[in-house]
Design a protein around this motif. Structure first.
Motif, PDB file in Angstrom:
ATOM      1  N   GLY A 302       0.814  -1.213   0.000  1.00 37.67           N
ATOM      2  CA  GLY A 302       0.000   0.000   0.000  1.00 37.67           C
ATOM      3  C   GLY A 302       0.843   1.257   0.000  1.00 37.67           C
ATOM      4  O   GLY A 302       0.534   2.235  -0.694  1.00 37.67           O
ATOM      5  N   LYS A 306       0.951   4.024  -2.987  1.00 46.21           N
ATOM      6  CA  LYS A 306       0.696   5.443  -2.721  1.00 46.21           C
ATOM      7  C   LYS A 306       1.862   6.307  -3.170  1.00 46.21           C
ATOM      8  O   LYS A 306       1.666   7.414  -3.688  1.00 46.21           O
ATOM      9  CB  LYS A 306       0.428   5.647  -1.222  1.00 46.21           C
ATOM     10  N   THR A 314      -7.017   7.371  -4.107  1.00 50.77           N
ATOM     11  CA  THR A 314      -6.822   6.073  -3.467  1.00 50.77           C
ATOM     12  C   THR A 314      -8.070   5.204  -3.540  1.00 50.77           C
ATOM     13  O   THR A 314      -7.977   3.969  -3.575  1.00 50.77           O
ATOM     14  CB  THR A 314      -6.408   6.275  -1.997  1.00 50.77           C
ATOM     15  N   HIS A 317      -8.493   2.107  -5.892  1.00 48.04           N
ATOM     16  CA  HIS A 317      -7.938   0.788  -5.585  1.00 48.04           C
ATOM     17  C   HIS A 317      -8.947  -0.104  -4.857  1.00 48.04           C
ATOM     18  O   HIS A 317      -8.841  -1.328  -4.890  1.00 48.04           O
ATOM     19  CB  HIS A 317      -6.673   0.934  -4.745  1.00 48.04           C
ATOM     20  N   GLN A 358      -5.272   1.926   3.327  1.00 41.22           N
ATOM     21  CA  GLN A 358      -5.711   3.041   2.502  1.00 41.22           C
ATOM     22  C   GLN A 358      -6.903   3.791   3.082  1.00 41.22           C
ATOM     23  O   GLN A 358      -7.240   4.879   2.616  1.00 41.22           O
ATOM     24  CB  GLN A 358      -6.058   2.522   1.100  1.00 41.22           C
ATOM     25  N   VAL A 362      -7.978   7.535   2.122  1.00 43.19           N
ATOM     26  CA  VAL A 362      -9.239   7.767   1.395  1.00 43.19           C
ATOM     27  C   VAL A 362     -10.051   8.837   2.112  1.00 43.19           C
ATOM     28  O   VAL A 362     -10.617   9.745   1.482  1.00 43.19           O
ATOM     29  CB  VAL A 362     -10.047   6.455   1.284  1.00 43.19           C
ATOM     30  N   GLU A 365      -8.341  12.339   1.685  1.00 48.01           N
ATOM     31  CA  GLU A 365      -8.507  12.882   0.338  1.00 48.01           C
ATOM     32  C   GLU A 365      -9.923  13.388   0.106  1.00 48.01           C
ATOM     33  O   GLU A 365     -10.137  14.334  -0.659  1.00 48.01           O
ATOM     34  CB  GLU A 365      -8.152  11.816  -0.698  1.00 48.01           C
TER      35      GLU A 365
END
Length: 434
Positions: A302, A306, A314, A317, A358, A362, A365
């Motif tokens: 991961g 990234k 992200t 994925h 992630q 996530v 973001e």
């Protein structure tokens, strides 16, 4: 002072002397320096240790779960409450203490959380019934660890405020180490000191979080909590409800809920599942540790993804990772050999570690730096709800049907939903920015 009078280097705090807007008084408080690389490294290690201990304590309860069933001659659904409350409160309780973390700082809050956690575990050693252990280890220790976990996420975000995505992935390595160490630590403690002695030793382990909390506390002057916003925007952010009317945010929160509710079905029940297949508790603990090894490998992958795909959201994925998770939940039902179960747990740990690493990225973001404390706290609430009801549901299914197969089927369906809903989240996000 009017926002127009703020220095131009306010955003990012990249210069040797920049100003911080006090969250409570909205006044310029003191000049600060950017933290050195060595200090940032020490802070990151201290935060990872928080997740190692919290994760190890929670995941290791799968071994204690199998022992408690025998010692207290109880139903599995009742014994599962210990782990469900511990992991659930560890994830969800942080939102209740967000104000305390902002007021006193994460270092002080970690010291308090570690001390209360140790008290709960120590008291469990002298329990003579299941309810006492559930309250002490499940509720009290779980709540205290929730403070430590949220402090770790916020500290990393405030320290690496320029681009915290990669470092949030690295932070989740702590859970992998905890999942690797926890089951074997429990097995060692129980084998040598019985279940009661194991709780006393676990209390001592919790106290080891305090010196790392001190490292974080001594670095508090380097934290950056907000981006470059006007005073009016900061005032609105104190009561910002935009998170709760954001479709994309809700899609992600529901995914986090389902991931916690069903994604951990293997780590929770692999020991008891293997015992029902005729293996020993030691074999179960050994196999469970493979999930931790795979988890660590998955999070390394991961971090690499990234690092190499910085410009790709992200959440993309999660579309293919959800499908892979669904397939793995179905495969375990047909396995009955030790080596096959070990290899399965290794592979499962890789995929689960990758998707879990992630999750905070996530969320970041989708929410941004200024909304991240509230968004992260709500993310942990969703994880907490899933962690509370997941073990309870799985234990109930085992009591009724005698096997965990239905639990694995439900987990597979939930993983498919996560994949499909991630597509919807991407669609709504792109549509919003068109």
């Amino acid at each position: 002072m009017d926002s127009k009078q703020l220095p131009q280097n306010f955003q990012g705090f990249s210069s040797e002397s920049a100003y911080l807007l006090n969250d409570n008084e909205l006044t310029l408080k003191r000049s600060r320096k950017e933290a050195s690389k060595k200090r940032k490294f020490c802070v990151l290690v201290a935060c990872v240790i928080q997740l190692v201990v919290c994760g190890g304590t929670g995941y290791g309860l799968s071994v204690m779960y199998a022992e408690i069933i025998i010692v207290f001659n109880t139903e599995r659904a009742d014994a599962a409450l210990i782990q469900s409350f511990n992991m659930g409160m560890a994830a969800a309780s942080g939102i209740m203490f967000t104000w305390m973390i902002k007021k006193f700082g994460p270092g002080v809050c970690i010291t308090i959380g570690a001390s209360v956690s140790a008290i709960g575990l120590f008291a469990s050693a002298f329990a003579d019934n299941l309810v006492t252990i559930t309250v002490c280890t499940g509720v009290i220790t779980g709540t205290a660890m929730g403070i430590c976990q949220l402090c770790a996420y916020l500290t990393v975000t405030w320290t690496f405020h320029h681009n915290p995505g990669l470092f949030l992935v690295i932070l989740t390595f702590g859970m992998s180490f905890g999942q690797l160490i926890g089951p074997n630590m429990y097995e060692l403690f129980i084998s040598n000191y019985a279940w009661s002695g194991a709780f006393i030793l676990l209390a001592a382990v919790s106290l080891q979080l305090i010196p790392f909390g001190l490292v974080i506390h001594l670095s508090r002057y380097y934290f950056v909590r907000t981006s470059d916003m006007s005073i009016q925007e900061k005032q609105r952010s104190c009561c910002d409800i935009s998170l709760f009317i954001d479709v994309v945010i809700w899609v992600l929160w529901i995914n986090f809920l389902l991931l916690a509710l069903t994604g951990n079905v293997e780590p929770w029940f692999i020991v008891d599942h293997m015992i029902s297949l005729g293996f020993s508790r030691k074999d179960g603990a050994f196999t469970s540790s493979a999930i931790g090894i795979g988890n660590f490998i998955g999070k390394l992958i991961g971090a690499f993804i990234k690092f190499r795909c910085r410009q790709v959201a992200t959440v993309y994925h999660w579309i293919y990772l959800g499908v892979l998770m669904a397939g793995l939940h179905m495969i375990i039902i047909s396995l009955d050999q030790l080596i096959a179960l070990f290899l399965f747990c290794l592979l499962f740990g890789c995929i689960f570690g990758l998707i879990f690493s992630q999750a905070p990225v996530v969320m970041f973001e989708a929410s941004g730096l200024d909304r991240y404390p509230q968004a992260c706290a709500m993310m942990n609430v969703m994880f907490g709800i899933g962690d509370v009801f997941g073990p309870l549901l799985g234990g109930y299914i085992k009591d009724i049907t005698g096997v965990y197969n239905i639990a694995f089927f439900i987990a597979s369906g939930a993983s498919v939903y996560i994949s499909v809903s991630s597509v919807c989240g991407v669609y709504y996000s792109r549509k919003r920015h068109m």
